[in-house]
Write a protein that holds these residues in place. Structure first.
Motif, PDB file in Angstrom:
ATOM      1  N   LYS A 297      34.844  37.940  40.346  1.00  0.00           N
ATOM      2  CA  LYS A 297      35.341  39.524  41.080  1.00  0.00           C
ATOM      3  C   LYS A 297      35.534  40.330  39.863  1.00  0.00           C
ATOM      4  O   LYS A 297      36.723  40.551  39.673  1.00  0.00           O
ATOM      5  N   PHE A 298      34.379  40.702  39.047  1.00  0.00           N
ATOM      6  CA  PHE A 298      34.600  41.606  38.102  1.00  0.00           C
ATOM      7  C   PHE A 298      33.975  42.839  38.338  1.00  0.00           C
ATOM      8  O   PHE A 298      33.220  43.064  39.219  1.00  0.00           O
ATOM      9  N   PRO A 299      34.524  43.961  37.323  1.00  0.00           N
ATOM     10  CA  PRO A 299      35.590  43.948  36.335  1.00  0.00           C
ATOM     11  C   PRO A 299      36.897  43.730  36.940  1.00  0.00           C
ATOM     12  O   PRO A 299      37.133  44.130  38.159  1.00  0.00           O
ATOM     13  N   ALA A 300      37.888  43.244  36.154  1.00  0.00           N
ATOM     14  CA  ALA A 300      39.145  43.186  36.566  1.00  0.00           C
ATOM     15  C   ALA A 300      40.085  43.460  35.361  1.00  0.00           C
ATOM     16  O   ALA A 300      39.703  43.399  34.189  1.00  0.00           O
ATOM     17  N   PHE A 301      41.399  43.541  35.725  1.00  0.00           N
ATOM     18  CA  PHE A 301      42.179  43.627  34.807  1.00  0.00           C
ATOM     19  C   PHE A 301      43.626  43.152  34.985  1.00  0.00           C
ATOM     20  O   PHE A 301      43.955  42.707  36.322  1.00  0.00           O
ATOM     21  N   ALA A 302      44.469  42.451  33.936  1.00  0.00           N
ATOM     22  CA  ALA A 302      45.466  41.731  34.242  1.00  0.00           C
ATOM     23  C   ALA A 302      46.270  42.026  33.099  1.00  0.00           C
ATOM     24  O   ALA A 302      45.865  42.182  31.923  1.00  0.00           O
ATOM     25  N   ILE A 303      47.619  41.612  33.089  1.00  0.00           N
ATOM     26  CA  ILE A 303      48.524  41.745  31.883  1.00  0.00           C
ATOM     27  C   ILE A 303      49.264  40.188  31.733  1.00  0.00           C
ATOM     28  O   ILE A 303      49.878  39.768  32.849  1.00  0.00           O
ATOM     29  N   GLN A 304      49.533  39.731  30.456  1.00  0.00           N
ATOM     30  CA  GLN A 304      49.895  38.425  30.546  1.00  0.00           C
ATOM     31  C   GLN A 304      51.267  38.549  29.450  1.00  0.00           C
ATOM     32  O   GLN A 304      51.120  39.345  28.137  1.00  0.00           O
TER      33      GLN A 304
END
Length: 547
Positions: A297-304
């Motif tokens: 399911k793109f585009p996508a955003f995440a922080i690690q």
């Protein structure tokens, strides 16, 4: 560059002249004595990574030839002894030679540009003296260069900058000038440092106190693109940066470019506090699952949070805009966003000798207690993990007594189904969390035997607990030693007679075996090749972290 590499591959296929020299045992010594600086690749023709490196290495050799920095290679399938002499344990292995005695590992990336950059840095002094005539050329000598401007009598600044350059010379080019007029022309006041780069705004100026740690931090921050790209060549650098990484997943170059421009103001706002980078969702989309995003399911955003391996996925039903993502990032910085935790259910009971850890009970079972905890991070598909399983169960049984179970816990966690604090790079990974020192786990790198693991716990654990079989062994040693010696003598005599007969039989069998050995070897080699292909394919299908 792609066209150059492709052309190199075609030319190599046609058997045309190569700028990479081929060395053998009788030519390597003379080669390194003849050149002040050289790079040598130790390879095997069947090695996939070596094949991928070949066109990049050839392109780099052609460019570096103009700088009198030769590149060479050694075929370890033909020069086995030579490769053993230089401690080659895997392929490809690249080593930098400064004569026959000064040898160091190549630690750069395996791309033509990276090889050229790395070896160019090696050919220069730690700090190059710059003048008005050489400054402009030096600014563009690499993607990132650092230039210090300080007065001729400022020994403290000179020593500080030289110390920084000595530690980071493999990463960046360093230059310095004491020309006050040149500093004024560049619009800076002495002492300071300017980082020139071929991306973003072109340069950053150091404005803090002239301190070694401050300059190093400045260099690493300013040298990182506002919105970079995560891939096999950059992943480890982002993980080691010490600040959170914001991923922008997209499937096409055009979409990654669009989103990069959209979120660039956020990257600038949080520069030095959060790294932003795009990632190819077609090539590395499975990594989205590691960040608790829905794969596909793109585009996508995440922080690690790379230091604690905590994941903060952005709602995939929302559009990726500067405004919406900006609000999410602001809340993250303010500590208003809770990390997403992937966890299996907590087991209803712990009946076996090995304690089952999941994300939801990780702190209780591993961290918040007074036990020495040996924890195996495993993957269900991992062949080495499956081979270890019965031994690990046996190890757990050794500490199952009421006395030892109060001191030691043998545990395991499925690192593919549970979020764990550490970024696990391979399976199985085994760590000991000693009582009272849980923040400093000890990595295990020994043989995966019950005896060695037990010895590791005893040596590195806070309680110095000896496994049950060690206690039994100690007790046995206090028995009647003379009787044991007599019994042992009788057994030795019996074994000697058996060995004599076995030797006769083996000699007879060896004659017959030799006749069929050649064909058997061929068959075994064929089977091994197919097995290797199958294993590689299976591993590829199950890799948790494609990067």
């Amino acid at each position: 560059m792609r066209y150059s590499i492709a052309l190199t591959t075609v030319l190599a296929g046609l058997g045309l002249a190569s700028d990479v020299l081929e060395l053998k045992k009788d030519t390597l010594k003379g080669f390194v004595e003849e050149h002040d600086l050289a790079l040598i690749e130790f390879f095997a023709p069947w090695c996939g990574h070596c094949k991928a490196l070949a066109p990049e290495y050839e392109t780099a050799a052609t460019t570096l030839k103009e700088k009198d920095i030769p590149l060479a290679k050694v075929d370890c399938t033909e020069e086995t002894e030579l490769c053993q002499e230089y401690g080659v344990e895997g392929y490809p292995t690249l080593k930098v030679f400064r004569g026959p005695e000064n040898i160091s590992p190549y630690t750069g990336q395996r791309k033509a540009d990276a090889i050229i950059s790395y070896m160019t840095k090696q050919s220069l002094p730690a700090v190059s003296d710059l003048t008005a005539d050489t400054l402009e050329e030096f600014k563009t000598a690499d993607k990132v260069v650092l230039v210090a401007y300080f007065a001729a009598d400022d020994k403290a600044s000179n020593e500080t900058f030289t110390s920084v350059a000595s530690g980071l010379r493999d990463n960046y080019l360093f230059g310095a000038t004491n020309d006050a007029a040149l500093a004024e022309k560049e619009g800076v006041k002495q002492p300071t440092v300017v980082l020139y780069k071929s991306f973003d705004d072109g340069k950053d100026t150091f404005t803090e106190t002239f301190d070694k740690e401050a300059i190093e931090k400045f260099a690493k921050t300013a040298a990182t693109p506002l919105v970079g790209e995560v891939g096999p060549e950059t992943y480890s650098d982002y993980m080691a940066a010490g600040i959170p990484l914001a991923y922008i997943f997209a499937e096409t170059p055009e979409e990654r470019e669009t989103l990069s421009k959209e979120l660039k103001p956020l990257a600038l706002k949080h520069k030095g506090k959060i790294n932003f980078a795009t990632i190819d969702a077609k090539a590395f989309g499975q990594h989205a699952g590691n960040l608790n995003l829905e794969v596909g399911k793109f585009p996508a955003f995440a922080i690690q949070k790379t230091d604690k391996n905590q994941k903060f996925p952005y709602d995939q039903t929302k559009a990726i805009t500067e405004k919406d993502v900006g609000a999410f990032v602001d809340d993250f910085v303010a500590g208003k966003v809770e990390p997403s935790v992937k966890s299996e259910p907590i087991p209803e009971s712990q009946d076996g000798p090995v304690t089952v850890v999941v994300a939801k009970n990780y702190d209780d079972l591993v961290i918040n207690n007074d036990k020495d905890v040996l924890l195996e991070f495993y993957a269900p598909w991992c062949g080495h993990c499956k081979a270890l399983a019965p031994k690990y169960e046996e190890l757990g049984a050794l500490y199952a007594s009421p006395e030892l179970s109060k001191l030691v816990t043998i545990a395991k966690v499925d690192a593919t189904a549970n979020d764990v604090p550490d970024e696990i790079q391979g399976f199985p990974t085994i760590k000991l969390f000693p009582a009272g020192k849980k923040d400093s786990p000890v990595d295990y790198s020994g043989a995966r035997t019950v005896e060695d693991l037990a010895a590791f716990i005893k040596e590195n654990g806070s309680h110095k607990a000896a496994a049950a079989f060690e206690q039994a062994q100690d007790a046995a040693e206090t028995d009647d030693l003379p009787e044991q010696a007599a019994a042992a003598s009788e057994k030795v005599a019996d074994k000697a007679e058996e060995a004599t007969e076995s030797a006769k039989s083996a000699a007879s069998d060896a004659t017959e075996t030799a006749k069929t050995g050649t064909e058997s070897a061929k068959s075994a080699a064929s089977e091994a090749t197919e097995s290797a292909k199958s294993a590689a394919s299976q591993a590829s299908e199950h890799v948790v972290d494609e990067l």
